[in-house]
Design an enzyme around this catalytic site. Structure first.
Site, PDB file in Angstrom:
ATOM      1  N   GLU A 232     -12.698   2.235  41.446  1.00  0.00           N
ATOM      2  CA  GLU A 232     -13.535   2.971  40.347  1.00  0.00           C
ATOM      3  C   GLU A 232     -12.587   4.049  39.780  1.00  0.00           C
ATOM      4  O   GLU A 232     -12.343   5.210  40.737  1.00  0.00           O
ATOM      5  CB  GLU A 232     -14.557   3.664  40.895  1.00  0.00           C
ATOM      6  CG  GLU A 232     -15.643   2.592  41.742  1.00  0.00           C
ATOM      7  CD  GLU A 232     -16.402   1.979  40.564  1.00  0.00           C
ATOM      8  OE1 GLU A 232     -16.497   2.149  39.624  1.00  0.00           O
ATOM      9  OE2 GLU A 232     -17.144   0.949  41.175  1.00  0.00           O
TER      10      GLU A 232
ATOM     11  N   GLY B 278     -10.977   7.373  42.498  1.00  0.00           N
ATOM     12  CA  GLY B 278      -9.818   8.162  42.043  1.00  0.00           C
ATOM     13  C   GLY B 278      -9.132   7.982  40.694  1.00  0.00           C
ATOM     14  O   GLY B 278      -9.785   7.277  40.010  1.00  0.00           O
TER      15      GLY B 278
ATOM     16  N   THR C 161      -3.304   6.275  40.649  1.00  0.00           N
ATOM     17  CA  THR C 161      -3.317   6.238  42.142  1.00  0.00           C
ATOM     18  C   THR C 161      -4.013   4.549  42.209  1.00  0.00           C
ATOM     19  O   THR C 161      -3.463   4.085  43.183  1.00  0.00           O
ATOM     20  CB  THR C 161      -4.289   7.172  42.610  1.00  0.00           C
ATOM     21  OG1 THR C 161      -4.042   8.247  42.086  1.00  0.00           O
ATOM     22  CG2 THR C 161      -3.961   7.335  44.022  1.00  0.00           C
TER      23      THR C 161
ATOM     24  N   ASN D 283     -14.227  15.287  43.450  1.00  0.00           N
ATOM     25  CA  ASN D 283     -15.458  15.861  42.605  1.00  0.00           C
ATOM     26  C   ASN D 283     -16.591  15.627  43.133  1.00  0.00           C
ATOM     27  O   ASN D 283     -17.583  16.587  42.781  1.00  0.00           O
ATOM     28  CB  ASN D 283     -15.053  15.399  41.273  1.00  0.00           C
ATOM     29  CG  ASN D 283     -15.385  13.826  41.033  1.00  0.00           C
ATOM     30  OD1 ASN D 283     -15.212  12.939  41.880  1.00  0.00           O
ATOM     31  ND2 ASN D 283     -15.719  13.280  40.009  1.00  0.00           N
TER      32      ASN D 283
END
Ligand code: NAD
Length: 483
Positions: free
Chosen positions: A246, A224, A228, A148
């Site tokens: 994060e 991500g 994950t 992103n």
């Protein structure tokens, strides 16, 4: 265009000979290929980073700070190219890519260059001895980033990691590899010592997880999704690697009856739909005090409908395309679910597609959606959707607002909108997140800690927190026994 890995100061084809296609979100067309790196590529990259460690770690903070400045200068020369690559790769509007992605990627290097210049060890005096604390490099870092905010997030890791004397291997998202490649070109042009920064392209289950599990990697900085992140932690933790995670968010925007209505509608719209709602910090749950619920709702829906959807390359576009067909289907799935859960779409909704013309026809397009009437504990109100869809809920009083805001497994960020700053601060202090803004959103001072609690992650990056994560403190206690 065929991208290459960057290992030991050279652009190299993957030994796998396999490729992944890169698609342009706005058109759905394939326009580049990235190597699908295998275990041998990862091995070479780790070997390269390990060989470069000693000399790089021995440089002074001032010398490494100079290198960061040179990288920033190199990126500066290609500012507009960063913006257009990022816009094409992610589908985000060019103005956003220019003002946020390109701008922040450059300033991340400048910011950490400045911090390093002023970096000093600490001293703690005892009555009979002295403690000196210095920062040592951790070793080799794997830096894994999402799609992103590609270069923005990669530079946020590379700068402090190499600044503190580590050598690194970058693994950008396979969906958006272009600006990571540009960063390698800059690093190559300025002649950064070979092996200090390496890059392997590829998918998460392949190159990503091999890096995380490689015994030659000492730290993992991962940004991500939460699922994950859990997988990364499962692999890295038994080897006692340093890990920073994060992860996802489901952030609340709390709007009180005494807010400045115009500024709040503008701020909450931006917070909900910036980058098509694909920012981990986006306020995807809008909680509004009942006294102004109807007025706010009306203005908010109007402001959402006014957002201009269009070609990411066009200067007046405010909403671009969704990153991939798969992600678009996921978000549309949540829109359909919201109806089953009892919601009503105030704007957008199932079947209200966007019709784009010519080359944009095959892209991943979707109208922004605002849903009301959902229970606050419904799936759509508590799970991360990560797209242009928000839910809106009324509340009565501070306590109820805080309770709803905290009613999710996530705890990344939030915002509070009120002219009573004391109340704003009180509510903020009770939100179980890592960051809260009052009367603003995504207003960033790079010295402050960035990160979340609960399922939004572990640890903080930013300012001294980044320098702390990317280093190991060594305490030396000296007692002078001479008379
Ligand atoms: P993702 O978790 O699918 O992928 C992120 C990166 O991890 C990619 O480079 C991917 O290839 C790699 N990866 C995938 N599986 C892996 C594995 N098993 N081992 C190692 N690496 C692996 O996330 P995404 O879809 O690219 O990004 C969207 C998510 O990122 C959202 O949940 C969003 O909230 C989150 N995000 C968080 C922050 C933050 O700062 N908290 C910032 C941006 C995005």
């Amino acid at each position: 265009m065929e991208l290459k890995n960057y290992i030991a100061g050279e652009f190299k084809e993957s030994l796998s000979g396999e490729w992944l296609d890169v698609e342009e979100p706005a058109t759905g067309r394939k326009y580049a290929k990235v190597p699908l790196s295998n275990a041998e590529d990862v091995e070479m990259a780790v070997e390269s980073a390990r060989s470069a460690r000693g000399q790089w770690g021995d440089l002074s903070f001032e010398e490494r700070s100079d290198w960061l400045t040179r990288i920033a200068d190199g990126l500066e020369l290609r500012r507009e190219e960063i913006a257009s690559l990022e816009s094409r790769d992610t589908g985000k509007p060019i103005t956003l890519a220019r003002n946020v992605d390109a701008e922040r990627s450059i300033s991340n290097f400048r910011f950490f260059a400045e911090m390093l210049k002023n970096h000093r060890g600490e001293e703690f005096e005892m009555s009979d001895a002295m403690n000196y604390v210095s920062s040592k490099p951790v070793g080799v870092g794997a830096l894994i980033t999402p799609w992103n905010l590609p270069l923005y997030l990669l530079s946020w890791k590379v700068a402090p990691a190499i600044g503190m004397g580590n050598t690194v291997i970058c693994k950008p998202s396979e969906l958006t590899p272009m600006t990571a490649n540009l960063l390698m070109e800059v690093i190559d042009e300025i002649g950064l010592p070979a092996g200090v920064v390496n890059l392997v392209h590829g998918d998460g289950g392949g190159a990503g997880s091999r890096l995380v599990g490689h015994p030659g990697v000492d730290l993992v900085s991962f940004t991500g999704g939460t699922a994950t992140g859990a997988e990364v932690a499962r692999t890295a933790a038994p080897q006692f690697k340093k890990i920073s995670l994060e992860l996802g968010g489901k952030n609340a925007s709390i709007v009180f009856g005494d807010c400045d209505l115009d500024a709040t509608v503008k701020g909450v719209t931006r917070s909900a739909f910036l980058n098509q709602g694909q920012v981990c910090l986006c306020g995807s749950r809008v909680l509004v005090e009942r006294s102004i619920y109807e007025d706010f709702k009306h203005e908010f829906v109007q402001s959402v409908e006014d957002l201009r959807i269009g070609d990411p390359a066009s200067e007046d576009t405010e909403l671009g395309a969704i990153i991939s067909r798969g992600h678009l289907e996921k978000v549309e799935g949540y829109v359909a679910l919201s109806i089953k859960e009892g919601g009503v779409c105030l704007t957008g909704g199932p079947g209200s597609s966007v019709s784009m013309e010519d080359r944009l026809k095959g892209g991943n397009w979707m109208r922004p959606v605002v849903v009301e009437g959902l229970p606050v504990d419904s799936r759509c109100s508590t799970e991360e959707i990560f797209g242009p869809m928000v839910t809106i809920h009324p509340f009565d009083g501070e306590e109820m607002a805080i309770e709803i805001a905290n009613n999710t497994r996530y705890g990344l960020a939030g915002s509070v909108w009120t002219t009573d700053l004391e109340k704003g601060r009180r509510v903020a202090e009770n939100m179980r997140t890592g960051m809260v803004w009052v009367n603003t959103w995504l207003h960033r001072d790079l010295r402050t800690p960035f990160g979340g609690v609960k399922d939004s992650g572990v640890g903080r990056e930013g300012g001294k927190w980044s320098l702390g994560f990317f280093s190991e403190p060594l305490n030396v206690c000296i007692k002078d026994n001479s008379d």
